[in-house]
Design a protein around this motif. Structure first.
Motif, PDB file in Angstrom:
ATOM      1  N   THR A   1      -7.523  -0.065  -4.457  1.00 29.59           N
ATOM      2  CA  THR A   1      -6.062  -0.192  -4.420  1.00 29.59           C
ATOM      3  C   THR A   1      -5.663  -1.430  -3.636  1.00 29.59           C
ATOM      4  O   THR A   1      -4.840  -2.227  -4.077  1.00 29.59           O
ATOM      5  CB  THR A   1      -5.442   1.040  -3.725  1.00 29.59           C
ATOM      6  N   TYR A   2      -6.272  -1.565  -2.465  1.00 30.96           N
ATOM      7  CA  TYR A   2      -5.989  -2.718  -1.609  1.00 30.96           C
ATOM      8  C   TYR A   2      -6.220  -4.023  -2.355  1.00 30.96           C
ATOM      9  O   TYR A   2      -5.480  -4.996  -2.186  1.00 30.96           O
ATOM     10  CB  TYR A   2      -6.879  -2.630  -0.364  1.00 30.96           C
ATOM     11  N   ALA A   3      -7.267  -4.047  -3.189  1.00 31.23           N
ATOM     12  CA  ALA A   3      -7.591  -5.277  -3.915  1.00 31.23           C
ATOM     13  C   ALA A   3      -6.705  -5.463  -5.140  1.00 31.23           C
ATOM     14  O   ALA A   3      -6.917  -6.382  -5.929  1.00 31.23           O
ATOM     15  CB  ALA A   3      -9.063  -5.271  -4.320  1.00 31.23           C
ATOM     16  N   GLY A   4      -5.732  -4.591  -5.307  1.00 36.28           N
ATOM     17  CA  GLY A   4      -4.771  -4.777  -6.390  1.00 36.28           C
ATOM     18  C   GLY A   4      -5.254  -4.337  -7.755  1.00 36.28           C
ATOM     19  O   GLY A   4      -4.684  -4.723  -8.771  1.00 36.28           O
ATOM     20  N   MET A   5      -6.306  -3.526  -7.792  1.00 32.40           N
ATOM     21  CA  MET A   5      -6.773  -3.054  -9.093  1.00 32.40           C
ATOM     22  C   MET A   5      -5.795  -2.017  -9.635  1.00 32.40           C
ATOM     23  O   MET A   5      -5.243  -1.228  -8.884  1.00 32.40           O
ATOM     24  CB  MET A   5      -8.168  -2.445  -8.958  1.00 32.40           C
TER      25      MET A   5
ATOM     26  N   ILE B   1     -15.507  -7.633 -15.700  1.00 28.99           N
ATOM     27  CA  ILE B   1     -14.609  -7.335 -14.582  1.00 28.99           C
ATOM     28  C   ILE B   1     -14.083  -5.912 -14.688  1.00 28.99           C
ATOM     29  O   ILE B   1     -13.768  -5.297 -13.687  1.00 28.99           O
ATOM     30  CB  ILE B   1     -13.460  -8.368 -14.432  1.00 28.99           C
ATOM     31  N   PHE B   2     -14.025  -5.379 -15.900  1.00 28.31           N
ATOM     32  CA  PHE B   2     -13.640  -3.972 -16.010  1.00 28.31           C
ATOM     33  C   PHE B   2     -14.672  -3.095 -15.290  1.00 28.31           C
ATOM     34  O   PHE B   2     -14.328  -2.192 -14.525  1.00 28.31           O
ATOM     35  CB  PHE B   2     -13.507  -3.567 -17.480  1.00 28.31           C
TER      36      PHE B   2
ATOM     37  N   ILE C   1     -18.264 -11.411 -16.178  1.00 25.05           N
ATOM     38  CA  ILE C   1     -18.392 -11.980 -14.846  1.00 25.05           C
ATOM     39  C   ILE C   1     -19.313 -13.202 -14.860  1.00 25.05           C
ATOM     40  O   ILE C   1     -20.382 -13.185 -15.463  1.00 25.05           O
ATOM     41  CB  ILE C   1     -18.966 -10.911 -13.888  1.00 25.05           C
TER      42      ILE C   1
ATOM     43  N   GLY D   1     -13.462 -11.886 -19.508  1.00 22.01           N
ATOM     44  CA  GLY D   1     -13.794 -10.568 -18.982  1.00 22.01           C
ATOM     45  C   GLY D   1     -15.239 -10.412 -18.546  1.00 22.01           C
ATOM     46  O   GLY D   1     -15.602  -9.431 -17.928  1.00 22.01           O
TER      47      GLY D   1
ATOM     48  N   LYS E   1     -11.949   1.448   5.360  1.00 20.18           N
ATOM     49  CA  LYS E   1     -11.145   2.170   4.385  1.00 20.18           C
ATOM     50  C   LYS E   1     -10.630   1.228   3.306  1.00 20.18           C
ATOM     51  O   LYS E   1     -10.783   1.485   2.122  1.00 20.18           O
ATOM     52  CB  LYS E   1      -9.970   2.847   5.085  1.00 20.18           C
ATOM     53  N   HIS E   2     -10.022   0.123   3.718  1.00 22.34           N
ATOM     54  CA  HIS E   2      -9.401  -0.763   2.740  1.00 22.34           C
ATOM     55  C   HIS E   2     -10.164  -2.052   2.494  1.00 22.34           C
ATOM     56  O   HIS E   2     -10.246  -2.532   1.369  1.00 22.34           O
ATOM     57  CB  HIS E   2      -7.977  -1.129   3.197  1.00 22.34           C
TER      58      HIS E   2
ATOM     59  N   LEU F   1       0.838  -1.202   0.000  1.00 20.59           N
ATOM     60  CA  LEU F   1       0.000   0.000   0.000  1.00 20.59           C
ATOM     61  C   LEU F   1       0.873   1.252   0.000  1.00 20.59           C
ATOM     62  O   LEU F   1       0.467   2.302  -0.495  1.00 20.59           O
ATOM     63  CB  LEU F   1      -0.914   0.014   1.230  1.00 20.59           C
TER      64      LEU F   1
ATOM     65  N   TYR G   1     -20.902  -2.136  -2.229  1.00 19.80           N
ATOM     66  CA  TYR G   1     -21.028  -3.383  -2.972  1.00 19.80           C
ATOM     67  C   TYR G   1     -21.792  -4.408  -2.117  1.00 19.80           C
ATOM     68  O   TYR G   1     -21.878  -4.270  -0.890  1.00 19.80           O
ATOM     69  CB  TYR G   1     -19.637  -3.926  -3.320  1.00 19.80           C
TER      70      TYR G   1
ATOM     71  N   ILE H   1       0.574  -4.478  -5.750  1.00 22.79           N
ATOM     72  CA  ILE H   1      -0.228  -5.267  -4.822  1.00 22.79           C
ATOM     73  C   ILE H   1      -0.725  -6.566  -5.459  1.00 22.79           C
ATOM     74  O   ILE H   1      -0.698  -7.625  -4.839  1.00 22.79           O
ATOM     75  CB  ILE H   1      -1.403  -4.415  -4.307  1.00 22.79           C
ATOM     76  N   ARG H   2      -1.143  -6.485  -6.705  1.00 24.26           N
ATOM     77  CA  ARG H   2      -1.661  -7.678  -7.363  1.00 24.26           C
ATOM     78  C   ARG H   2      -0.572  -8.747  -7.467  1.00 24.26           C
ATOM     79  O   ARG H   2      -0.807  -9.929  -7.247  1.00 24.26           O
ATOM     80  CB  ARG H   2      -2.215  -7.300  -8.747  1.00 24.26           C
TER      81      ARG H   2
ATOM     82  N   PHE I   1     -16.622   3.794  -5.864  1.00 27.13           N
ATOM     83  CA  PHE I   1     -17.187   3.729  -4.513  1.00 27.13           C
ATOM     84  C   PHE I   1     -16.116   3.930  -3.446  1.00 27.13           C
ATOM     85  O   PHE I   1     -16.330   4.636  -2.464  1.00 27.13           O
ATOM     86  CB  PHE I   1     -17.852   2.376  -4.273  1.00 27.13           C
ATOM     87  N   ASN I   2     -14.998   3.259  -3.602  1.00 29.54           N
ATOM     88  CA  ASN I   2     -13.964   3.309  -2.566  1.00 29.54           C
ATOM     89  C   ASN I   2     -12.583   3.075  -3.184  1.00 29.54           C
ATOM     90  O   ASN I   2     -12.168   1.944  -3.412  1.00 29.54           O
ATOM     91  CB  ASN I   2     -14.255   2.243  -1.499  1.00 29.54           C
TER      92      ASN I   2
ATOM     93  N   GLN J   1     -10.831  -9.980  -3.974  1.00 30.03           N
ATOM     94  CA  GLN J   1      -9.433 -10.312  -4.257  1.00 30.03           C
ATOM     95  C   GLN J   1      -9.304 -11.325  -5.392  1.00 30.03           C
ATOM     96  O   GLN J   1      -8.199 -11.639  -5.807  1.00 30.03           O
ATOM     97  CB  GLN J   1      -8.765 -10.907  -3.005  1.00 30.03           C
TER      98      GLN J   1
ATOM     99  N   LYS K   1     -16.468   0.445 -10.957  1.00 30.88           N
ATOM    100  CA  LYS K   1     -17.419   0.868  -9.922  1.00 30.88           C
ATOM    101  C   LYS K   1     -16.789   0.778  -8.527  1.00 30.88           C
ATOM    102  O   LYS K   1     -17.021   1.651  -7.688  1.00 30.88           O
ATOM    103  CB  LYS K   1     -18.681   0.002  -9.983  1.00 30.88           C
ATOM    104  N   ALA K   2     -15.989  -0.264  -8.323  1.00 29.62           N
ATOM    105  CA  ALA K   2     -15.326  -0.384  -7.015  1.00 29.62           C
ATOM    106  C   ALA K   2     -14.458   0.838  -6.756  1.00 29.62           C
ATOM    107  O   ALA K   2     -14.454   1.397  -5.660  1.00 29.62           O
ATOM    108  CB  ALA K   2     -14.494  -1.660  -6.957  1.00 29.62           C
TER     109      ALA K   2
ATOM    110  N   PHE L   1     -16.650  -4.015 -12.920  1.00 33.80           N
ATOM    111  CA  PHE L   1     -16.531  -4.316 -11.492  1.00 33.80           C
ATOM    112  C   PHE L   1     -15.441  -3.449 -10.864  1.00 33.80           C
ATOM    113  O   PHE L   1     -15.632  -2.839  -9.810  1.00 33.80           O
ATOM    114  CB  PHE L   1     -16.193  -5.802 -11.338  1.00 33.80           C
ATOM    115  N   GLU L   2     -14.311  -3.360 -11.548  1.00 33.11           N
ATOM    116  CA  GLU L   2     -13.203  -2.548 -11.036  1.00 33.11           C
ATOM    117  C   GLU L   2     -13.553  -1.071 -11.064  1.00 33.11           C
ATOM    118  O   GLU L   2     -13.267  -0.325 -10.127  1.00 33.11           O
ATOM    119  CB  GLU L   2     -11.945  -2.792 -11.876  1.00 33.11           C
TER     120      GLU L   2
ATOM    121  N   TYR M   1     -11.923 -11.793  -8.128  1.00 31.80           N
ATOM    122  CA  TYR M   1     -12.850 -11.645  -9.251  1.00 31.80           C
ATOM    123  C   TYR M   1     -12.147 -11.822 -10.594  1.00 31.80           C
ATOM    124  O   TYR M   1     -12.766 -12.192 -11.579  1.00 31.80           O
ATOM    125  CB  TYR M   1     -13.507 -10.262  -9.186  1.00 31.80           C
TER     126      TYR M   1
ATOM    127  N   ASP N   1      -9.588   3.527  -2.003  1.00 33.07           N
ATOM    128  CA  ASP N   1      -8.608   2.829  -1.160  1.00 33.07           C
ATOM    129  C   ASP N   1      -8.796   1.319  -1.231  1.00 33.07           C
ATOM    130  O   ASP N   1      -7.833   0.562  -1.303  1.00 33.07           O
ATOM    131  CB  ASP N   1      -8.727   3.288   0.291  1.00 33.07           C
ATOM    132  N   ALA N   2     -10.053   0.905  -1.190  1.00 39.81           N
ATOM    133  CA  ALA N   2     -10.318  -0.535  -1.239  1.00 39.81           C
ATOM    134  C   ALA N   2      -9.923  -1.104  -2.591  1.00 39.81           C
ATOM    135  O   ALA N   2      -9.436  -2.227  -2.682  1.00 39.81           O
ATOM    136  CB  ALA N   2     -11.788  -0.817  -0.948  1.00 39.81           C
TER     137      ALA N   2
END
Ligand SMILES: Nc1ncnc2c1ncn2[C@@H]1O[C@H](COP(=O)(O)OP(=O)(O)OP(=O)(O)O)[C@@H](O)[C@H]1O
Ligand SMILES: [Mg+2]
Lengths: 515, 394
Positions: free
Chosen positions: B241-245, B225-226, A374, A372, A345-346, A308, A352, A328-329, B235-236, A361, B231-232, B228-229, A363, B238-239
């Protein structure tokens, strides 16, 4: 008869798909500390939110001093002298402490005298009850503990007599918890009445006069603390015996999974480094815990470890792959799972649905999409599996908007997601924060199971009990350095405390940059 | 209590979608109703005697010119999508105007300067427009992603740069510009979009493209998935980023798509067939920022940034605009309709932005009161020092 200051009688509150409170009654005496206990999602916050005017019950009555009252909004509650410190604070980040306290009730024309008066009043209250704050600090720059004192001062400033604390201790350090308990006792002595939600039975035993227990929205009963025990309370709440110690086999450490060498991370608050030259290894099959008082660099270290934030020196290897500068990925693919410190926050996209958060983590893995697109069914099935396995309770299952879930169940969703994801290293930052004892027992079991399956676990915790019970090896962090390495089997809590407060160290200060 | 049953949960999804969809739909309707009432009040003040028939015209006038409603709807539908799509990622694409103008210019250029064989000239022009808009979205996207420059600032700048650049390029191109009329020349018929076949009408097949694109965006947002990323992130952040997007890539991609959408809007507008044989739509390079870009913001807000909602809000705004132009028959200035629309936008925007803006609003309030309080604070500080001393002694 008894003089109850507040009575909530036969309260029923329904959310789409769930009865959050089912015919619940609660009576609060003047000058007492009344605990509210229940599993995650039992309806504690909901009941208190009703008293505070945030929700309207479908059925039931609220009385103050025997007289029925209606509380349509927090202003009504305030007029009745009811104040609340929420589970997740509601402070304005870039306001000062003083501004936050007087926000909404600031003197109408902010003139010279009023402002000074406000300040005087705040300082007087802070002195009277031992609530130390710096009135001119910005909220974003102060510790969680001080933020909480600001929330408490907000209630006192409004001259509230009935104080609701929703899980106030979940975010505090052991010392801060001690202080808070003392503060609460002080309130009770001065005639204020306190409603106190917590998952920690020790705290209830220590300060409360009565305890009301909820289970799945229903009232299990109210008991007098004098005549009860921790065991009895936990049985009442969960419906079965809960073991407070963690069962562990001998550990069988294997290869090095995580190797941290001379890691240095700059501070965001001051000019120096938040993490200084930290080196250690975590092997497969062991749980290593970084212990320390909040604010000693743990947060910054984890941010750097998980990608981060950037580090300014040193190397990090995961399964022999250098991930020091990886994104991160890549770290995630290399086998890192991360239960973050700040779930809002994270950890979660609150808008959602639960199922979307459960695959946050993963998807992108082929399991969940086709070119691509879902695969909704795959996600639904996977989510249902995790919901079952980790007992994540919500009103509408996988399609519940995560924001509406109880705090503990949000945490369970994150824990489930990170544990279930393929990983070699699990970085768990305060994984049981806000969880009920049953869930804590379960999460601890899961951490131990990870270790027994040959995974490496890096636990970052502020809970002394958790640190002592769960970990195989303890690293104490103090002012950004590792000052001690301890074996929980041959260490006492007191000794651990000495290391955490910086009074003792068994690792020499090293200035050289040994590779 | 807890739902773990697949089939019943599917039912619930539908129910939920319905409730969710209908609640933002009702919100939009409420906004529209309030806007209309306010508009009526203004008409009442302007000319009480004519207010009723005038208002009636606003409501029904569009019916007489349905083909025009469709024709004018397409560009704002496209700019609406351009704003709404980016907004889902939390980006405020105020640069739809510049992207629109760029798209229009590229389409014009392809129309005048290229002569592709076969009868697909107009399609080439459309694609050129798409590319032009995309370029003008890409640049602010890159600034935002790589240098963290606020997209609002760059895209406002690029509105002006785009507009002046286009006007300059057109005026200096003898093939495109007719100095005597101060407008662009007539486009060849091959570059104009096929009409819908309604007599005496500029309505054309671009409406089908536009609606198809809106549906496509809906699919992208909800089934890929694009999306999904995207909208995520909206919305947030930081999240996400945390999820590696990959936030940088997604910002650039989103701005490119948004730009392309607005660019298509410009192309669709300028390539529409003229009702007078032998002529075409023309552009007058007089240094004015394209209004359709800003109308797109309104369309997106009223449509709650939802692609399908945006179709309907574009239809509605176009419809009410057509009706509005007819109120001049009753002595009302057509501007009155601008007021009505502005009010509709105001109300719907207010409802939507409320949540987001609250934090900023508080911050602003703080800034103001901080100024006032500054001095008092300083004075009070002295006092506190004293009190603090007392505290230490205790
Ligand atoms: N606004 C809401 N909308 C829908 N459901 C809600 C809402 N608030 C709470 N719920 C549901 O009501 C139930 C009770 O939630 P509540 O927050 O009161 O639990 P809690 O006892 O405080 O749990 P925790 O210990 O985890 O904080 C949960 O199942 C939750 O999903
Ligand atoms: Mg709660």
């Amino acid at each position: 008869m008894d003089n109850y200051i507040i009575e909530m009688i036969n309260i029923t509150k329904e959310f789409p798909g769930i009865l959050a409170n089912d015919n619940v009654s609660l009576q609060l005496k003047k000058g007492e500390i009344h605990a509210l206990l229940g599993e995650n999602g039992a309806g504690k916050s909901t009941l208190m939110s009703i008293l505070f005017g945030l929700y309207q019950p479908e059925k039931g009555e609220i009385r103050k001093n025997g007289k029925p009252v209606t509380i349509n909004n927090p202003n009504d509650a305030n007029d009745l002298g009811i104040g609340m410190v929420h589970q997740h604070f509601k402070l304005v980040e870039n306001f000062t402490v003083l501004e936050n306290i007087i926000l909404g009730v600031e003197p109408n024309k902010i003139g010279f005298l009023q402002m000074r008066e406000a300040r005087k009043k705040v300082l007087k209250l802070s002195r009277e009850y031992g609530l130390e704050v710096n009135p001119d600090a910005l909220i974003e720059n102060i510790t969680v503990g001080m933020q909480q004192r600001v929330e408490i001062l907000k209630m006192l400033y409004r001259e509230n007599e009935i104080l609701i604390f929703d899980e106030p201790t979940a975010v505090l350090t052991p010392q801060e918890i001690e202080d808070l308990m003392e503060i609460m006792r002080g309130f009770a002595r001065s005639g204020k009445s306190i409603l106190f939600i917590t998952h920690k039975l020790n705290e209830i035993m220590a300060v409360a006069d009565h305890c009301t227990v909820l289970r799945k929205g229903k009232l299990m009963g109210t008991v007098e603390i004098k005549n009860t025990s921790k065991e009895e309370l936990s049985k009442m709440m969960v419906g079965r015996e809960v073991s407070f110690s963690v069962q562990k086999k001998e550990m069988k450490p294997g290869d090095i999974v995580l190797s941290v060498r001379n890691v240095t991370v700059p501070s965001k608050i001051h000019k120096g480094d938040a993490v200084k030259n930290v080196s250690f290894d975590v092997r497969s099959g062991e749980i290593v815990c970084i212990a320390g008082i909040d604010g000693n660099g743990q947060t910054e270290f984890v941010s750097a470890l998980t990608g981060l934030d950037k580090i300014s020196g040193g190397t990090i290897k995961l399964c022999d792959v250098d991930i020091t500068r990886s994104n991160i990925r890549t770290r995630s693919k290399a086998g890192m799972s991360h239960i973050p410190e700040d779930r809002h926050k994270h950890g979660l996209v609150l808008d959602y649905t639960l199922e979307q958060n459960l695959v946050l983590q993963q998807y992108w893995q082929s399991e969940f999409h086709k070119k691509g697109f879902i695969k909704r069914d795959a996600i639904r099935n996977y989510a249902n599996k995790l919901i079952d396995q980790y007992d994540i309770r919500s009103s509408q299952g996988p399609i519940t908007i995560t924001r509406t879930m109880s705090g503990g169940n949000q945490q369970k969703a994150i824990v489930g997601r990170e544990i279930d994801k393929e990983h070699e290293l699990l970085v768990a930052v305060q994984p049981t924060r806000g969880l009920d004892i049953g869930a804590i027992e379960y999460i601890h079991k899961m951490l131990v199971e990870r270790r027994d399956k040959g995974k490496a676990v890096l636990l970052i915790s502020l809970e002394l009990d958790e640190i002592m019970n769960v970990s195989d090896r303890i690293l104490v962090m103090y002012e950004g350095e590792i000052v001690g390495e301890l074996d929980p089997k041959s260490t006492t809590i007191e000794e651990l405390g000495l290391y955490m407060s910086g009074a003792k160290r068994n690792i020499a200060k090293e200035n050289e940059n040994a590779g | 209590m807890q739902d773990r049953n697949g089939s019943s949960s599917k039912l619930k999804v539908k129910k939920l979608l319905k409730i969710k969809g209908s609640s933002s739909f009702t919100a939009a309707l409420l906004a529209i109703a309030l806007g209309l009432i306010f508009g009526f009040i203004i008409m009442l003040f302007a000319s009480p005697a004519n207010s009723l028939p005038g208002f009636f015209t606003i409501l029904t006038g569009g019916l007489q010119r349905l083909d025009d409603v469709i024709y004018f709807m397409v560009p704002i539908l496209m700019t609406g999508l351009a704003v709404g799509f980016a907004f889902r990622m939390g980006l405020f694409n105020i640069g739809a105007s510049g992207q629109y103008t760029m798209g229009m210019f590229f389409a014009l250029y392809a129309g005048f300067m290229w002569k592709p064989p076969g009868n697909l000239h107009w399609l080439v022009c459309i694609l050129a427009g798409l590319a032009g808009g995309m370029l003008w979205g890409l640049i602010p996207g890159i600034f935002k992603a790589l240098l963290n420059v606020n997209e609002v600032i760059t895209s406002i700048m690029f509105n002006y740069i785009g507009m002046y650049l286009v006007d300059m390029l057109i005026q200096s191109n003898a093939k495109m510009y007719v100095p005597t009329t101060t407008r662009t020349a007539y486009l060849p018929v091959s570059a104009q979009l096929p009409a819908l076949g309604l007599s005496n009408s500029s309505a054309n097949i671009s409406i089908f493209f536009a609606i198809a694109i809106a549906v496509l965006l809906f699919i992208v947002l909800n089934h890929t998935i694009f999306g999904f990323e995207l909208k995520a992130t909206g919305f947030n952040k930081d999240a996400s980023t945390y999820a590696g997007m990959n936030g940088k890539r997604n910002i650039i991609l989103t701005m490119m798509i948004a730009g392309a959408l607005a660019g298509l809007g410009g192309a669709f507008a300028i390539l529409a067939p003229s009702t007078i044989p032998g002529s075409s739509m023309t552009y007058e390079p007089i240094n004015i920022i394209a209004a359709n870009g800003f109308n797109g913001i309104a369309v997106a807000l009223l449509g709650n940034s939802h692609p399908i909602g945006i179709i309907f809000s574009a239809l509605f705004i176009s419809y009410i605009q057509r009706g509005g132009t007819l109120t001049s028959l009753y002595g009302y200035k057509p501007e009155i309709i601008d007021v009505v629309i502005a009010v509709i936008i105001y109300f719907s925007a207010f409802a939507m932005i409320m949540n987001i803006a609250l934090g900023r609003f508080l911050a602003r309030r703080k800034e103001k009161s901080a100024e006032k309080q500054g001095q008092e604070m300083k004075d009070a500080y002295q006092e506190v020092q004293e009190i603090d001393h007392v505290k230490e002694e205790v």
